[in-house]
Structures are given as C-alpha cells and as structure tokens.
Design an enzyme around this catalytic site. Sequence first.
Site, PDB file in Angstrom:
ATOM      1  N   HIS A  11      -4.439  11.722   2.503  1.00 25.79           N
ATOM      2  CA  HIS A  11      -4.317  10.390   3.086  1.00 25.79           C
ATOM      3  C   HIS A  11      -2.990   9.812   2.607  1.00 25.79           C
ATOM      4  O   HIS A  11      -2.689   9.898   1.422  1.00 25.79           O
ATOM      5  CB  HIS A  11      -5.498   9.517   2.630  1.00 25.79           C
ATOM      6  CG  HIS A  11      -5.629   8.274   3.450  1.00 25.79           C
ATOM      7  ND1 HIS A  11      -4.817   7.198   3.272  1.00 25.79           N
ATOM      8  CD2 HIS A  11      -6.465   7.954   4.462  1.00 25.79           C
ATOM      9  CE1 HIS A  11      -5.143   6.257   4.149  1.00 25.79           C
ATOM     10  NE2 HIS A  11      -6.147   6.707   4.883  1.00 25.79           N
ATOM     11  N   ARG A  43      -1.003  -0.978   7.477  1.00 19.44           N
ATOM     12  CA  ARG A  43       0.232  -0.641   8.200  1.00 19.44           C
ATOM     13  C   ARG A  43       0.141  -1.092   9.645  1.00 19.44           C
ATOM     14  O   ARG A  43       1.107  -1.556  10.226  1.00 19.44           O
ATOM     15  CB  ARG A  43       0.485   0.863   8.088  1.00 19.44           C
ATOM     16  CG  ARG A  43       0.998   1.244   6.713  1.00 19.44           C
ATOM     17  CD  ARG A  43       1.080   2.740   6.526  1.00 19.44           C
ATOM     18  NE  ARG A  43      -0.229   3.319   6.217  1.00 19.44           N
ATOM     19  CZ  ARG A  43      -0.657   4.495   6.664  1.00 19.44           C
ATOM     20  NH1 ARG A  43       0.119   5.212   7.440  1.00 19.44           N
ATOM     21  NH2 ARG A  43      -1.843   4.951   6.329  1.00 19.44           N
TER      22      ARG A  43
END
Lengths: 256, 559
Positions: free
Chosen positions: B327, B347
């Site tokens: 990840h 994000r």
Amino acid sequence: MTAKNTSQAPSEEMVPIFVMGERFDVPASLTIQKAMEYAGYQLIRGCGCRGGVCGACGTVYRTPGSYRLEVGLACQTVVQPGMYLTLLPFFPGNRAGYDITEMEGTGEEVAELYPEIFKCIGCNACTQSCPMDIDVMQYMARAIRGDVSGVAELSFDCIMCGLCASRCPAEEVQYNVAILCRRLHGRNLVPAADHLADAVESVEGGRFDEPLQELMDMEEKDLIKIYRDREAEPDNAEDDWVPEDRDYVVSRSERD
Amino acid sequence: MPYPESLKKLIKKVEATRPARVERKKAGQEFEAVDVEDRDELLRKYHPDYRKGTRREIKVGPSKGYSISNEIVDLLEARSRIDPGLIDLSEPDYDTDLLVIGGGGAGTSTALIAQENGVEVTIATKLRHGDANTMMAEGGIQAASKGWKDSPYYHYLDVLGGGHFKNVPQLVKRLVNNGPDAIQWLESLGAMFSKESDGTLKTMHGGGTSRKRMHFAADITGAEIMRTIRDEARSREEDIEVIEFNPAVDLVLDDKGRCAGAILYNLETREYHYVRAKAVVLATGGCGRLHIQDFMTTNHYGATADGVVMAYRAGVPVSFLHTVQYHPTGVVYPEQAEGILITEKFRGAGANILNVDGEQFVYEREPRDVEAACIIRECSEDVGKGVPTPTGKVGVWLDSPMIDLLKGEGTVGREFPAKHILYERYGIDISREPMLVHPTLHYQNGGLQITESCETNVPGLFASGEVTGGVHGENRLMGNSLLDVVVFGRIAGKAAAEFVKKKGETGKPTLEHVKQYNQELDKEGVDTDRIAPMILPDYSNPEVRKRQLTTEYQGTIRG
Ligand SMILES: Cc1cc2nc3c(=O)[nH]c(=O)nc-3n(C[C@H](O)[C@H](O)[C@H](O)COP(=O)(O)OP(=O)(O)OC[C@H]3O[C@@H](n4cnc5c(N)ncnc54)[C@H](O)[C@@H]3O)c2cc1C
Ligand code: SF4
Ligand code: SF4
Ligand code: FES
C-alpha cells in the site's frame, strides 16, 4: 530503506519503566508494547493487531506522583518515565448463551440474559477506563432502560478489550451486553435491505450464469476490450443512477 | 510523539511551497502522471516485486522451480519444528470431525457453515479468536447488491482488470455470484452495515470499481464482521470448540494420503498435541509479518504464512505468490502508528505527496503499484530526497492540511475522524501538519491452489481466505478480500462437512510426508537450520538477543 516494525532507536533519550515491578531502560518514544519487546519480552498474550483495533493489549499502570490507576492499550500508549505497568490481556467475563434467531430485539430479552445490568451503581469507572472514549456508563444506562438501539449506537466503536469490566464494582461485562445489543439492532431493529434480497434472488435464478460463462470463455484481448469500454458510475452520481447499457443489469420491468 | 524540532524545520519547507500548490490544485493543474509507456520501466526498476536479488526459485516441493520472495522461500526451504519420529500419533489428544486452522474471517465462516451442516468443529488459532487481519480491515466489502445498476457481470470484469486478467475464472465467478448472498448472511447475523433509514445499504466506489459496490460499517467494516461472526460461533460453543494460543505447526496425513488432522503447539505450556480430524480447513491468512524486503506492514502480529508452509510440505502447490501488495501510504512516524494504513481518500481529497524539500515528485492518484514505486524511488539512494525520521527511517510527506485549504476549514476533522483523533493522541494535528508516510506491506496476493469448492490436491484438506491464491490474480482490489473470506469460508465449510460425512474410517495417521520433505531438502543440498512455520516474529532488541543464549532456541519462538 524503511526498516521493519522493530523497536530500536539507539540515539534516543532513554527512560526507566517498571514491567510488573522490574526496571528496564527503554527509548522514550516507544509504545508500551514495543518497549516491552525492546526490553526482551516476546509477547504471546497481549498482542494482536498492533494497531489499536483488536483489544488484545489492555494495560494497567501508575505514574510517579499520582495516586491514580490508569489504563490504556499497550500498542497505543507511549511510555512515561517511571511508569509501573502490567498487561491485562485477559479478564474473565460472563457471556450469556443465546440463539439470536429466536430473539426479537427487546430490552426485556437483554435484561433477562444479563439481569446484573440493574446492579450498575453509575460510578462511571467504565467510561473513565475506556481506551476508545466510549461513554460506557451511558450505554449501560440505555441497556437498563431497554433501549437496545441506543446501546448499539453508543457502543459501536467497542474493541472488546475488557478494561471497563476490570474496573467495574458491580461486576458487569459491559462489552458482552453491547455486542448482543448491536446484533439485535442490526438484525431486528433496522429494516433489511430489499435490494439485497432482490440481488440474491436474481443470482439464484441463474440470471447471470450465461453472461459470466461468456466472460470466462473469452480470449484475454477481447476481455480487455470489454473491460476498457465498460461504463463507469460517476463519482457524484446519486444512488439511483442507471447505466446506459442495461443488458447485464436487472431492468426495472424485469424486477416488477 | 509530536514532531521533534528536526522535523518541524523540514515542515517549514512544506509550508513554503503550499500556497502555490493549493493554487495549482484549484486551477486543475496536476503534477504530470507517469506515461503509461514508462510505467513498466519504472516498476521494473523500483517496485519491490521486480527488485533484483529479492526472489529465488524454490528448490523443493510441489512448486519446485517457481520463483518467489526470498523470505517465503526461506520458510519453504526449512525444517519442521518437530522431529516427526518423536511424536506419538497412536492416541490423539483431541478428536474432532473438522479441524479449522485459523480464527479469522475465513476460518470462522467455515466453522459456522460446517456446524450448520451437521459436523462437530474445532477451531485452533494462534492468538485469540479474532486476532486476525480480518479485524483490521476498515474500508469495506464489495458485492453487486444493487441490481438496477450493477451485477456479478460487472463485478467479474472489475476483479479481472485489477488482477491483470490472470485470475482463475472459476474462482472469480464464485466470488462475484455469491457476493450478495454473503452480505445477506452477515446482515442476518446482525452485522451493523451503514444503511439508509429504509434499509438500503450505503455503497461507495473503491479503486478499480465501475459501480459503487463497496459496502461498509463506518470505518471498521472488518472488525464489525469479525466480532459478529465470532459472537455467533460463541453461541454455538457446544458444537464449535475454540482452542486459542495453539498454532498448528504441521499437518498429519493418513496412510491413504488423506489429511487426518494436525499437530498443535501450545504457546504457553510448549507441548505438542495431535488433533485427529476427518478433514482440515486451512484459514491462516497472510504473510505481512515476514517483512518482505524489510518493509513495515499493516498486518496483525500472527501473519507469518504458516498455512502456506504446512500445506506445501504436505504437497499442495502454490500460485500467484510472485506478487505482493504494497500500500503506497502507511505511517512511518510516529513510531506507535508505524505501518498503519492511511487511506487513498486523503489523496483523492487533494493532498499532495512531497519530498524533503517540500517539492512534488509524483501525481498523487497513480495506481497503487506506480505510486509506491515513485515514493520508493524518491527515498532511494539514486534520488536521496526522502524525509529522515528520528527513528532512523525514511518517508515522504502527505500534505493533509491542503484538504482544509481546498475544501474549507474543518474538512479533515470531519471526513477523517479516526485518523484525526489517532494523530491528536500523539500531539499532531493533521489538519495543520502533514503526515509522514512510506509504502507498507499489505496483502499476500497468492497462496495455496484450490478448486472452486476450496479443495486442495490433498483429499480432506481444504483452504480458504488470504492463504489461497487465484481469486485475485496478480493484484487484489480493495473490498474483494473481505468478500473472499466470507464467500470461500462458507464454501469450504459446506464442502468439508460433506467430505466428513462421506468419508469412511480415517487410516493410520503419519508424519511420513514431513520426513520425506526433510529428505528432499537434503537431496537438493539445502543445508539449513531454519525452522518453519515461523509462528511469531521476534522484535526483541538485538543486544538483548545476543544474551538470550538458550540452546533450545527454536526459530523465532524462544524455547
Ligand atoms: C489493515 C488492513 C486493512 C484491510 N482493509 C481491507 C478492506 O477494506 N477490504 C478488504 O476486502 N480487505 C481488507 N484487508 C484485507 C483483509 O482484511 C484480509 O485479507 C482478510 O481479512 C484475511 O482473512 P483470513 O481469514 O484469510 O485471514 P485472517 O483474518 O488474518 O485470519 C487468519 C487467522 O489464522 C491464524 N493463524 C495464523 N497462523 C496459524 C497457525 N499456524 N495455526 C493456527 N492459527 C493460525 C491467525 O492468528 C488468524 O487468527 C485489509 C487488511 C489489513 C491488514
Ligand atoms: S467499552 Fe469496555 S471493552 Fe469496549 S473498548 Fe471500551 S473499555 Fe474496552
Ligand atoms: S463501572 Fe460498572 S457500576 Fe460503574 S458505571 Fe460502569 S457499569 Fe456501572
Ligand atoms: S494489539 Fe490490538 S489493540 Fe493493541
């Protein structure tokens, strides 16, 4: 390169801690869990997720100059100079037996299984000891009032660490009352999802067997093309959004 | 720990570039994405899966010659924890119909369904029942439950696209077709999914989904599923016995080559016990705690690939283990949250990824593997622009305060309450200060080969969940793993129960396969004193370890 989850921080300030009375000097930034490992313990009990969600690592401690007995999760609590601690990875708890499918979700049912809830003296020790900041006393009050959904909602973040029970003068096992209420709430007190039942029915009717078989038999390059061309539900679409291409969804007329 | 002075100084550089970056974001000017043509080269150079010298061919066993991570090969090319000659198999210590190894989501689902199908079940698990990766899943569980816009057809396409079209089709078909039923089963057990007031399940998108089919229970979906099915197992304690702190270390076969139980190691009394069973289901989960290539991990303490090791020794081949999922954004500092997942949603909401100079070097919404590779490149010696942490590690900034500047004061606190509170405990306000992150080892994409009924090639041995390989091909999409463990956990329960009922007398139990495996190691010239399965990682301080001189030291578990 990022090193693995280890506990070395040699250049750092060291502080003394006392694990079940024995002194160890450990780096000041470590959690209790990593400090114990740094000191040489290999944890068997008292360690699960290492991330504050499984409730395996309840810990009781005191700090110098304070009369208070404090509690926390070993994987989340940073050591303090001079702290005296012990893990409390297991606390005997009473769990009632029940068959959830035979229950309706009433407060009476909960009270029958856990009659001791009425012995709660409202001292708030449970709330003060909860590492998840849950208002435990309040959910116990809801249980006493028979408000099953209230217990479910207030206790939702419970990780079943047992610390509340360890401090309770009335010998309650709060977290077991809570999970019973959450299950009753989820099963009986909120409506079941109709669309889910419909979806199960169309699968069981074999509605997608053929289209799926076609995909399974397809050459990779054709599959990639279909994949690339598939319609995407827009991010901001409402839940009732319907795709242009409806060959592979269940149309309204088909459902009615 | 609040950020120390050394980091606060570096944060000033982030603050210096922030206003211009926010303006660019508002104007829709994004950092240039990696050209699709260049992705391959980037991945080959910087993605951990491609790093030279990190993989090797397995020298022995059913998948001999298959090249996978050194850390896993190390465990496959290792000896048993037990001397097969010393174990007395004549009298079992426990006798049961079905032994389920692993008390996570897959194992518990298996146990419940097997019990419903009329067999007695014993779950043996390494830590407590529910100390498992399943407990840690936050995001959600996929299933095509909204028939007016979605169906198993689209779910199938998405799963294959995620897996680079390499997945085993029959397994994917079962996964997607059984999806709605799996959610309905959980609903009927009382799992509190997030719902509208009329009962409609809330759903959202996840990476790689064409329809919003990610169901969730606030941001603790895995915990809600785990504690619900665990409670149900406890309600059936008369038929489902749970033995905690007793990991399995080897399988037992009978003289007809069928699985006949397992050897458990009591972590506290250090005894070995033989559990005789008519069938066995392996549901031991993943391998994050092997810290492949020294990566930190999001996984729970017991994720050490034990099931793969035991079954491989008994003759079960493995596939898709050549890829591992990283990840891109796990916490690298503060120490107490190390490895913990920071969701992609940060994000998505606009937070940039920045180097030590506070400069952008990557578009923040690249696919997971590309994003991870770019961060690793920035931290590498080639570029050398990672942010050094006080604990001797390297990371990059995730500039969360941008989110409040873009979407209004208070957005971070409102949209990311759990992470906001978590950092607040460390004295860091992530709506004002950026987070320090680095890619983190997350998911074992591959594992034991199974059929769509969860059978392995050893009769009487079944497997389900993260320990298996094929469902997700070379890359799993978020939300399909929780579905995997419920769907295939249940399938395994049914199939194993049927096997138990049909099976005649168990033959004479033996550990002959362990002896033979040892001989094969000798024959292939594998000269090692490594012992597997690992059971638990050892995180003690090397200085202390030097003084732990007990001669009966056994792998990572001290004798
Ligand atoms: C932080 C995190 C977030 C995630 N988020 C998501 C998400 O949002 N959506 C999603 O779909 N997936 C998610 N995943 C992945 C998903 O949670 C796991 O892949 C899945 O739950 C694995 O289930 P399992 O039952 O196969 O293994 P586990 O749940 O890990 O259970 C394995 C069990 O076996 C036990 N065991 C291991 N070895 C032995 C042995 N030798 N003997 C006996 N017992 C043993 C373990 O102790 C454990 O109890 C996430 C994973 C992590 C770590
Ligand atoms: S309510 Fe009790 S068991 Fe639940 S998290 Fe709080 S202290 Fe732990
Ligand atoms: S600690 Fe026990 S007695 Fe005190 S408020 Fe909580 S449940 Fe009631
Ligand atoms: S180890 Fe899981 S809560 Fe601490």
